[in-house]
Scaffold this motif. Structure first.
Motif, mmCIF file in Angstrom:
data_model
loop_
_atom_site.group_PDB
_atom_site.id
_atom_site.type_symbol
_atom_site.label_atom_id
_atom_site.label_comp_id
_atom_site.label_asym_id
_atom_site.label_seq_id
_atom_site.Cartn_x
_atom_site.Cartn_y
_atom_site.Cartn_z
ATOM 1 N N VAL A 62 5.477 7.010 4.584
ATOM 2 C CA VAL A 62 5.008 5.644 4.334
ATOM 3 C C VAL A 62 4.244 5.169 5.557
ATOM 4 C CG1 VAL A 62 5.678 3.274 3.802
ATOM 5 C CG2 VAL A 62 6.982 5.176 2.839
ATOM 6 N N GLY A 63 3.063 4.583 5.337
ATOM 7 C CA GLY A 63 2.268 4.074 6.439
ATOM 8 C C GLY A 63 2.866 2.810 7.033
ATOM 9 N N SER A 64 2.786 2.655 8.327
ATOM 10 C CA SER A 64 3.225 1.446 9.025
ATOM 11 C C SER A 64 2.081 0.946 9.903
ATOM 12 C CB SER A 64 4.475 1.729 9.871
ATOM 13 O OG SER A 64 4.193 2.688 10.873
ATOM 14 N N ASP A 65 2.228 -0.276 10.414
ATOM 15 C CA ASP A 65 1.186 -0.869 11.269
ATOM 16 C C ASP A 65 -0.180 -0.781 10.592
ATOM 17 O OD1 ASP A 65 3.132 -1.272 13.283
ATOM 18 O OD2 ASP A 65 2.833 0.762 14.029
ATOM 19 N N VAL A 66 -0.223 -1.188 9.310
ATOM 20 C CA VAL A 66 -1.458 -1.078 8.535
ATOM 21 C C VAL A 66 -2.445 -2.162 8.968
ATOM 22 C CG1 VAL A 66 -2.461 -1.068 6.226
ATOM 23 C CG2 VAL A 66 -0.150 -0.152 6.593
ATOM 24 N N THR A 67 -3.674 -1.774 9.230
ATOM 25 C CA THR A 67 -4.721 -2.693 9.651
ATOM 26 C C THR A 67 -5.963 -2.452 8.811
ATOM 27 O OG1 THR A 67 -3.904 -2.654 11.938
ATOM 28 C CG2 THR A 67 -6.131 -3.486 11.586
ATOM 29 N N ASP A 114 -20.379 -1.597 6.086
ATOM 30 C CA ASP A 114 -19.717 -0.378 5.629
ATOM 31 C C ASP A 114 -18.458 -0.724 4.841
ATOM 32 O OD1 ASP A 114 -21.645 1.116 6.881
ATOM 33 O OD2 ASP A 114 -20.508 1.272 8.752
ATOM 34 N N GLU A 115 -17.900 0.298 4.202
ATOM 35 C CA GLU A 115 -16.658 0.103 3.455
ATOM 36 C C GLU A 115 -15.535 -0.329 4.388
ATOM 37 O OE1 GLU A 115 -16.206 0.243 0.330
ATOM 38 O OE2 GLU A 115 -17.928 1.309 -0.474
ATOM 39 N N PRO A 116 -14.691 -1.264 3.949
ATOM 40 C CA PRO A 116 -13.492 -1.563 4.747
ATOM 41 C C PRO A 116 -12.639 -0.306 4.884
ATOM 42 C CG PRO A 116 -13.837 -3.209 3.037
ATOM 43 C CD PRO A 116 -14.778 -2.085 2.748
ATOM 44 N N ILE A 117 -11.948 -0.212 5.995
ATOM 45 C CA ILE A 117 -11.146 0.972 6.298
ATOM 46 C C ILE A 117 -9.706 0.554 6.537
ATOM 47 C CG2 ILE A 117 -10.758 2.818 7.987
ATOM 48 C CD1 ILE A 117 -13.776 2.791 8.518
ATOM 49 N N LEU A 118 -8.770 1.330 5.990
ATOM 50 C CA LEU A 118 -7.360 1.126 6.270
ATOM 51 C C LEU A 118 -6.947 2.068 7.394
ATOM 52 C CD1 LEU A 118 -5.530 0.793 2.813
ATOM 53 C CD2 LEU A 118 -5.983 -0.984 4.496
ATOM 54 N N GLU A 119 -6.453 1.495 8.461
ATOM 55 C CA GLU A 119 -5.918 2.287 9.564
ATOM 56 C C GLU A 119 -4.411 2.082 9.603
ATOM 57 O OE1 GLU A 119 -7.887 2.978 13.681
ATOM 58 O OE2 GLU A 119 -6.487 1.299 13.930
ATOM 59 N N HIS A 179 1.369 9.452 14.379
ATOM 60 C CA HIS A 179 -0.077 9.467 14.615
ATOM 61 C C HIS A 179 -0.770 8.432 13.737
ATOM 62 C CE1 HIS A 179 0.351 13.266 16.834
ATOM 63 N NE2 HIS A 179 1.173 13.637 15.868
ATOM 64 N N GLU A 180 -1.986 8.046 14.127
ATOM 65 C CA GLU A 180 -2.800 7.117 13.345
ATOM 66 C C GLU A 180 -3.716 7.880 12.409
ATOM 67 O OE1 GLU A 180 -4.946 4.438 15.844
ATOM 68 O OE2 GLU A 180 -3.223 3.097 16.123
ATOM 69 N N TYR A 181 -3.915 7.306 11.208
ATOM 70 C CA TYR A 181 -4.789 7.896 10.211
ATOM 71 C C TYR A 181 -5.628 6.795 9.579
ATOM 72 C CZ TYR A 181 -1.537 11.757 10.786
ATOM 73 O OH TYR A 181 -0.764 12.745 11.318
ATOM 74 N N ARG A 182 -6.650 7.201 8.796
ATOM 75 C CA ARG A 182 -7.535 6.225 8.149
ATOM 76 C C ARG A 182 -7.801 6.614 6.700
ATOM 77 N NH1 ARG A 182 -12.427 4.154 12.106
ATOM 78 N NH2 ARG A 182 -11.108 3.155 13.701
ATOM 79 N N LEU A 184 -12.425 1.103 -0.772
ATOM 80 C CA LEU A 184 -11.411 0.073 -0.604
ATOM 81 C C LEU A 184 -11.887 -1.278 -1.113
ATOM 82 C CD1 LEU A 184 -8.606 -0.636 0.483
ATOM 83 C CD2 LEU A 184 -9.648 -1.053 2.716
ATOM 84 N N ARG A 185 -13.186 -1.569 -0.986
ATOM 85 C CA ARG A 185 -13.695 -2.872 -1.398
ATOM 86 C C ARG A 185 -13.566 -3.092 -2.908
ATOM 87 N NH1 ARG A 185 -19.958 -3.225 -0.201
ATOM 88 N NH2 ARG A 185 -19.238 -2.404 1.808
ATOM 89 N N TYR A 186 -13.440 -2.019 -3.677
ATOM 90 C CA TYR A 186 -13.306 -2.145 -5.128
ATOM 91 C C TYR A 186 -11.849 -2.135 -5.582
ATOM 92 C CZ TYR A 186 -18.251 -1.006 -4.857
ATOM 93 O OH TYR A 186 -19.588 -1.003 -4.533
ATOM 94 N N VAL A 187 -10.918 -2.082 -4.651
ATOM 95 C CA VAL A 187 -9.500 -1.993 -4.991
ATOM 96 C C VAL A 187 -8.719 -3.201 -4.476
ATOM 97 C CG1 VAL A 187 -7.392 -0.626 -4.715
ATOM 98 C CG2 VAL A 187 -9.583 0.523 -5.002
ATOM 99 N N MET A 188 -9.043 -3.690 -3.290
ATOM 100 C CA MET A 188 -8.239 -4.728 -2.644
ATOM 101 C C MET A 188 -8.554 -6.115 -3.201
ATOM 102 S SD MET A 188 -7.622 -5.392 1.416
ATOM 103 C CE MET A 188 -9.359 -5.762 1.756
ATOM 104 N N PRO A 189 -7.538 -6.832 -3.739
ATOM 105 C CA PRO A 189 -7.762 -8.181 -4.266
ATOM 106 C C PRO A 189 -8.104 -9.148 -3.131
ATOM 107 C CG PRO A 189 -5.681 -7.261 -5.051
ATOM 108 C CD PRO A 189 -6.162 -6.376 -3.945
ATOM 109 N N PRO A 190 -8.921 -10.173 -3.416
ATOM 110 C CA PRO A 190 -9.268 -11.137 -2.367
ATOM 111 C C PRO A 190 -8.070 -11.944 -1.877
ATOM 112 C CG PRO A 190 -10.062 -11.867 -4.505
ATOM 113 C CD PRO A 190 -9.603 -10.458 -4.688
#
Length: 280
Positions: free
Chosen positions: A173-178, A185-190, A233-236, A241-247
């Motif tokens: 499970v991802g933690s510290d999601v940013t 460019d497309e938004p990125i999940l880190e 470790h950090e991943y991206r 993402l812009r077509y999935v994340m609700p405003p």
């Protein structure tokens, strides 16, 4: 047009749930092991159910219309559900899930045009321990003849195993999601993943909540395999993402669940040949 959302069972009874009959596969026609009478080996079974009275229950839900003010085209809807294993002793090993959109009268909405059948989002739930939960989210499209009012969830079939017989895969499970917005460019999940071993992940499940903690949508992020290394470790993730994340998503509460479950041929050799367990 206002965005309409309904919560899960026990809150507004908004989800219509059709939970199929639990399908064990310990019958004679489904034996997959070596049952040679000369060897005296026991007949192998495929996720044999002990049936302690538990089952799968949709315990939360939510959706968001991503383009409510678009005068043309079709609705794009992101929906998510939480499914809980109510069994006290059995692990839900695998179950197939589908979601459909309904109007305010409970009628299934058509697909992208009135002539098309209702579009469904299909997924697979794996390894839900007794009392545990799993999430599924996806994008659905429908014509604008009627606004979506609720989500119908069907779970069928499901396969089980006694908890004492299950070796659980490491839960990633991802933690510290940013969320990183880098210009046009497309938004990125880190995010950060802590792992005890190396894993190759082919898809990720992203779940969104609003600032009150309510589910407002989700989606599956597919792409090139993501190599998870031992340690922290950090991943991206940056696929569409812009077509999935609700405003209305709270960026501080985004959940990322990585699928590292081994192939079923390794988990349960006795199930080889069972059609419902084809690889996803």
């Amino acid at each position: 047009m206002a965005i309409r959302r309904r919560r899960g069972l026990g809150l507004a009874a908004a989800l219509v749930i059709a939970v199929g009959a639990v399908a064990g596969c310990s019958g004679e026609d489904e034996d997959r092991g070596d049952s040679s009478p000369e060897s005296g080996s026991p007949v192998a079974t495929c996720f044999e159910r002990l049936d302690d009275g538990g089952d799968l229950e949709v315990t939360d839900s939510g959706f968001t219309v991503l383009n409510p003010d678009d005068p043309d085209g079709n609705y794009w809807v992101t929906a998510a559900v939480e499914v809980t294993n109510t069994s006290a002793t059995e692990t839900m090993m695998v179950a197939d899930l589908t979601m459909r959109l309904l109007d305010s009268e409970g009628v299934k909405l058509p697909g992208e045009s009135p002539e098309e059948e209702t579009e469904v989002a299909a997924g697979r739930l794996k390894f839900i321990e007794p009392g545990g939960s799993a999430y599924f989210g996806e994008i659905l499209r429908t014509s604008k003849s009627h606004p979506p009012d609720s989500v119908e969830v069907t779970i069928e079939p499901s396969y089980w195993r006694a908890e004492s017989e299950v070796t659980y895969p490491e839960r990633l499970v991802g933690s510290d999601v940013t969320v990183l917005d880098e210009g046009d460019d497309e938004p990125i999940l880190e995010f950060t993943v802590a792992s005890e071993a190396e894993h190759e992940v082919t898809w990720s499940q992203v779940i969104f909540r609003d600032d009150e903690g309510d589910l407002v949508g989700g989606g599956r992020m597919l792409g090139d395999p993501l190599l998870i290394e031992p340690g922290s470790h950090e991943y991206r993730i940056d696929q569409l993402l812009r077509y999935v994340m609700p405003p209305n998503a709270d960026r501080d509460s985004i959940e990322i669940h990585l699928d590292n479950v081994p192939p079923w041929r390794e988990v349960e050799p006795a199930c080889l040949g069972v059609g419902e367990l084809a690889e996803w």
